[in-house]
Design a protein around this motif. Structure first.
Motif, PDB file in Angstrom:
ATOM      1  N   GLU A   1      -2.324  -2.381  -8.555  1.00  0.00           N
ATOM      2  CA  GLU A   1      -2.490  -3.820  -8.327  1.00  0.00           C
ATOM      3  C   GLU A   1      -2.124  -4.599  -9.597  1.00  0.00           C
ATOM      4  O   GLU A   1      -1.632  -5.714  -9.534  1.00  0.00           O
ATOM      5  CB  GLU A   1      -3.926  -4.123  -7.890  1.00  0.00           C
ATOM      6  CG  GLU A   1      -4.222  -3.621  -6.482  1.00  0.00           C
ATOM      7  CD  GLU A   1      -5.623  -3.947  -6.006  1.00  0.00           C
ATOM      8  OE1 GLU A   1      -6.019  -5.123  -6.046  1.00  0.00           O
ATOM      9  OE2 GLU A   1      -6.335  -3.004  -5.594  1.00  0.00           O
TER      10      GLU A   1
ATOM     11  N   GLN B   1     -12.206   2.049   2.222  1.00  0.00           N
ATOM     12  CA  GLN B   1     -12.210   2.637   0.874  1.00  0.00           C
ATOM     13  C   GLN B   1     -12.366   4.156   0.912  1.00  0.00           C
ATOM     14  O   GLN B   1     -12.175   4.828  -0.088  1.00  0.00           O
ATOM     15  CB  GLN B   1     -13.319   2.008   0.023  1.00  0.00           C
ATOM     16  CG  GLN B   1     -12.961   0.556  -0.327  1.00  0.00           C
ATOM     17  CD  GLN B   1     -13.980  -0.097  -1.220  1.00  0.00           C
ATOM     18  OE1 GLN B   1     -15.176   0.070  -1.035  1.00  0.00           O
ATOM     19  NE2 GLN B   1     -13.514  -0.858  -2.194  1.00  0.00           N
TER      20      GLN B   1
ATOM     21  N   THR C   1      -3.876  -2.008   5.447  1.00  0.00           N
ATOM     22  CA  THR C   1      -4.275  -3.225   4.728  1.00  0.00           C
ATOM     23  C   THR C   1      -5.602  -3.680   5.314  1.00  0.00           C
ATOM     24  O   THR C   1      -5.941  -3.309   6.448  1.00  0.00           O
ATOM     25  CB  THR C   1      -3.218  -4.341   4.861  1.00  0.00           C
ATOM     26  OG1 THR C   1      -3.677  -5.521   4.162  1.00  0.00           O
ATOM     27  CG2 THR C   1      -2.970  -4.748   6.311  1.00  0.00           C
TER      28      THR C   1
ATOM     29  N   TRP D   1      -5.839  -6.905   1.424  1.00  0.00           N
ATOM     30  CA  TRP D   1      -5.789  -5.855   0.423  1.00  0.00           C
ATOM     31  C   TRP D   1      -4.476  -5.079   0.556  1.00  0.00           C
ATOM     32  O   TRP D   1      -4.106  -4.735   1.658  1.00  0.00           O
ATOM     33  CB  TRP D   1      -6.983  -4.895   0.603  1.00  0.00           C
ATOM     34  CG  TRP D   1      -6.972  -3.814  -0.417  1.00  0.00           C
ATOM     35  CD1 TRP D   1      -7.506  -3.857  -1.663  1.00  0.00           C
ATOM     36  CD2 TRP D   1      -6.334  -2.533  -0.293  1.00  0.00           C
ATOM     37  NE1 TRP D   1      -7.240  -2.686  -2.318  1.00  0.00           N
ATOM     38  CE2 TRP D   1      -6.523  -1.852  -1.515  1.00  0.00           C
ATOM     39  CE3 TRP D   1      -5.609  -1.909   0.727  1.00  0.00           C
ATOM     40  CZ2 TRP D   1      -6.018  -0.569  -1.735  1.00  0.00           C
ATOM     41  CZ3 TRP D   1      -5.093  -0.636   0.513  1.00  0.00           C
ATOM     42  CH2 TRP D   1      -5.310   0.028  -0.714  1.00  0.00           C
ATOM     43  N   PRO D   2      -3.772  -4.788  -0.532  1.00  0.00           N
ATOM     44  CA  PRO D   2      -4.117  -4.996  -1.947  1.00  0.00           C
ATOM     45  C   PRO D   2      -3.722  -6.374  -2.521  1.00  0.00           C
ATOM     46  O   PRO D   2      -3.772  -6.558  -3.732  1.00  0.00           O
ATOM     47  CB  PRO D   2      -3.315  -3.893  -2.642  1.00  0.00           C
ATOM     48  CG  PRO D   2      -2.086  -3.732  -1.791  1.00  0.00           C
ATOM     49  CD  PRO D   2      -2.522  -4.007  -0.380  1.00  0.00           C
TER      50      PRO D   2
ATOM     51  N   TYR E   1      -9.408 -11.514  -2.494  1.00  0.00           N
ATOM     52  CA  TYR E   1      -8.494 -10.764  -1.616  1.00  0.00           C
ATOM     53  C   TYR E   1      -8.103 -11.601  -0.403  1.00  0.00           C
ATOM     54  O   TYR E   1      -8.923 -12.278   0.209  1.00  0.00           O
ATOM     55  CB  TYR E   1      -9.140  -9.453  -1.141  1.00  0.00           C
ATOM     56  CG  TYR E   1      -8.998  -8.350  -2.166  1.00  0.00           C
ATOM     57  CD1 TYR E   1      -7.745  -7.789  -2.415  1.00  0.00           C
ATOM     58  CD2 TYR E   1     -10.093  -7.898  -2.891  1.00  0.00           C
ATOM     59  CE1 TYR E   1      -7.594  -6.793  -3.378  1.00  0.00           C
ATOM     60  CE2 TYR E   1      -9.947  -6.896  -3.848  1.00  0.00           C
ATOM     61  CZ  TYR E   1      -8.692  -6.352  -4.089  1.00  0.00           C
ATOM     62  OH  TYR E   1      -8.544  -5.375  -5.028  1.00  0.00           O
TER      63      TYR E   1
ATOM     64  N   THR F   1       0.834  -1.207   0.000  1.00  0.00           N
ATOM     65  CA  THR F   1       0.000   0.000   0.000  1.00  0.00           C
ATOM     66  C   THR F   1       0.869   1.258   0.000  1.00  0.00           C
ATOM     67  O   THR F   1       0.614   2.201  -0.760  1.00  0.00           O
ATOM     68  CB  THR F   1      -0.891   0.016   1.265  1.00  0.00           C
ATOM     69  OG1 THR F   1      -1.666  -1.174   1.289  1.00  0.00           O
ATOM     70  CG2 THR F   1      -1.812   1.222   1.281  1.00  0.00           C
TER      71      THR F   1
ATOM     72  N   LYS G   1      -4.074 -10.251  -3.451  1.00  0.00           N
ATOM     73  CA  LYS G   1      -5.050 -11.283  -3.711  1.00  0.00           C
ATOM     74  C   LYS G   1      -4.339 -12.636  -3.655  1.00  0.00           C
ATOM     75  O   LYS G   1      -3.115 -12.696  -3.509  1.00  0.00           O
ATOM     76  CB  LYS G   1      -5.694 -11.046  -5.086  1.00  0.00           C
ATOM     77  CG  LYS G   1      -6.504  -9.755  -5.103  1.00  0.00           C
ATOM     78  CD  LYS G   1      -6.720  -9.182  -6.490  1.00  0.00           C
ATOM     79  CE  LYS G   1      -5.466  -8.609  -7.105  1.00  0.00           C
ATOM     80  NZ  LYS G   1      -4.948  -7.405  -6.420  1.00  0.00           N
TER      81      LYS G   1
END
Lengths: 393, 166
Positions: free
Chosen positions: A162, B138, B101, A201-202, A198, A152, A204
């Motif tokens: 991503e 978000q 995260t 995040w970010p 996921y 991140t 996966k």
């Protein structure tokens, strides 16, 4: 005393779900070819070191288990733990033992049998590899989570996406497909990564290295013993760094200080110019436990300037033919990441690449005769950077 | 795991051993009969004021009396001057979000929680703090202001968390 130390033999098990063997049987798959290729007997081994993080597997006294199973008693041994860098830490012990004159021939085994425990237990255990109290106990960080915070921060600082991270997975699967020892021998595309669920995040699923069983072994030898051996590579230098337990005690989340330090030490000891060290190398294996950390490793290892790591992957500069091929054995991502075996597996790859013994489609051009490995333990807690060469120093 | 336990019990009865066949490889596995449960007991005696501070809604930490070095997490000893003369100081509970995260795949010991956001913020006093971030991840951005609040966890204990400042 031996100024120089060589790798004179290698062994590597198939990585993956190895529920077809128990721990010593898996170890033997690496030890036997290592002894065979080095053309030495068990009695010639002065000392042996086992890189193994353990916890998820039942046997704790792995060196003794191998003394019994592989006829290594009564020679001296130890088990080494430096989280995901246990393998290269084990090589460090063998290397210094020979350099100091304490041994002529050392067997280094890296092994992990992670799948003796179910996945949720492993997620629980690896999450604890940070700072137990201040990160795990109260905030439930998982291993992907720690590195996701790096991912991140890197995205925020340098505008990586991503999709950029996905490109690392695509490259490593491309080469993993060509490595018969890899856990995943399947090419993937960017969509496969982007459409996977996921994890943290970010990141996966396809940004993450898998839970793997595997073993790798190398035989290290003194200069005197190695002089008549035909197939060998030399350990030119090693740099080792340690980072803080807590991520919050670090200045920045776009670099691992332990890795920058270890790389700098390794280059200096090998007499390699710090400005463009990649010009002296034919390739590298870096610790891609997740996709973003591979890009950060490019920068910590000075394959490019800060913030330009993402350009290297966008421009496919870390494929064969690019500026510097990286993880062309599939990396941790596709080859698999059996914690204690990874650092030793990287040494096996350095040997195969430098001696042009890699499988079809994944052999780098060897012009400079030097290969770098970068093995990170924990969340940047320990980094071991080792430079191998065809010619001794 | 319950299914596995049932299968083992059946196999013990039929074949005499706690065994199972691995679904993917078809290979025979012995299932360990000795389960290990771990719960650590960790000494917090020397950082007790930190927990007392949280009871009053404060975030307090140690500062070396000699060199003024500020520590977070708090620690008993100052390695810079090799001295253990610390004073407890209150931190301003505001700072800047540095990274975050969202943990989707949780450890079993956090299974009772929905996916949670973990973040690191740099407090205005200069130290950094790792904690859960409240609210919709978000809607936050790296670089934005956050504050520290102390609230009660689902398990029933007090803990600090980060909250976005509108």
């Amino acid at each position: 005393m031996s100024e120089n130390v060589a790798i004179i033999g290698i062994g590597h098990s198939k990585f993956g779900t190895r529920k077809d063997v128990n721990l010593p049987e898996l170890a033997w798959e690496a030890i036997k070819p290592a002894l065979d290729s080095a053309n030495v007997e068990q009695k010639d081994i002065d000392f042996y070191v086992v890189g193994n993080a353990g916890m998820w597997s039942s046997e704790a006294a792995v060196p003794s288990l191998m003394a019994e199973y592989a006829d290594l008693a009564p020679k001296g041994s130890m088990r080494v733990e430096a989280a995901c860098a246990s393998g290269n830490a084990a090589i460090r012990v063998g290397y210094t033992a020979i350099k100091s004159g304490g041994a002529d021939i050392v067997l280094v085994l890296g092994i992990e049998k992670m799948q003796e425990s179910p996945n949720p237990t492993i997620i629980e255990l690896i999450g604890r590899f940070g700072s137990y109290f201040w990160e795990f106990e109260n905030f439930g960080l998982t291993f992907p989570g720690y590195y996701a915070m790096y991912g991140t921060a890197y995205m925020a600082k340098y505008g990586a996406t991503e999709e950029d991270y996905a490109k690392v997975a695509v490259k490593n699967h491309y080469y993993g497909a060509k490595n018969p020892y890899a856990q995943f021998r399947k090419e993937i595309d960017i969509d496969t990564v982007l459409k996977s669920p996921y994890i943290a995040w970010p990141f996966k699923l396809f940004d993450c290295s898998p839970i793997t069983d595997g073993a790798a072994a190398v035989i290290l030898a003194s200069e005197e013993f190695a002089k008549d051996v035909e197939d060998k590579i030399w350990i030119l230098s090693q740099g080792v760094g340690t980072g803080t337990a807590n991520l919050s005690r670090r200045d920045d989340f776009t670099t691992l200080p332990s890795a920058s330090y270890a790389a700098e030490q390794a280059y200096k000891k090998a007499g390699i110019d710090l400005d463009a060290p990649w010009k002296y190398l034919d390739g590298a294996n870096v610790h891609d436990c997740f996709t973003a950390p591979e890009i950060i490793a490019y920068e910590d290892c000075r394959f490019c300037k800060r913030g330009e790591g993402v350009e290297l992957i966008r421009e496919e500069q870390t494929y064969i033919g690019g500026r510097i091929p990286v993880n062309i054995d599939g990396g941790l991502k596709a080859k698999g990441h059996p914690i204690g075996a990874t650092g030793v597996s990287q040494a096996v790859e350095a040997y195969k690449q430098l001696l042009s013994q890699a499988e079809k489609g994944r052999q780098a051009d060897i012009k400079n005769g030097r290969w770098l490995t970068h093995n990170v333990g924990g969340t940047g807690h320990f980094t071991y950077v080792t430079i191998y060469g065809l010619e001794k120093r | 795991m319950d299914e596995l336990r049932k299968a083992i019990e059946k196999n013990m009865e039929e074949f005499g051993f706690p065994v199972t066949i691995d679904e993917r490889l078809g290979t025979l596995q012995w299932v360990d009969m000795r389960e290990l449960r771990l719960r650590y007991v960790i000494c917090i005696e020397n950082i007790m004021p930190f927990f007392e501070g949280m009871r009053e809604g404060k975030l307090i930490t140690t500062k070396c009396k000699k060199c003024g070095r500020l520590f977070f997490p708090p620690q008993k000893d100052c390695p810079s001057c090799r001295d253990s003369e610390m004073e407890w100081v209150e931190l301003k509970k505001e700072g800047v979000l540095e990274t975050l995260t969202v943990i989707f795949v949780r450890p079993p010991s956090f299974a009772d929680y929905d996916p949670y956001t973990v973040a690191i913020a740099k407090l205005d006093d200069g130290v950094k703090i790792t904690a859960w971030l409240k609210g919709d991840p978000q809607k936050v951005k790296v670089g934005q202001r956050v504050k520290v609040e102390i609230s009660r966890r689902k398990e029933g204990y007090l803990m600090y968390e980060l909250v976005p400042v509108e």
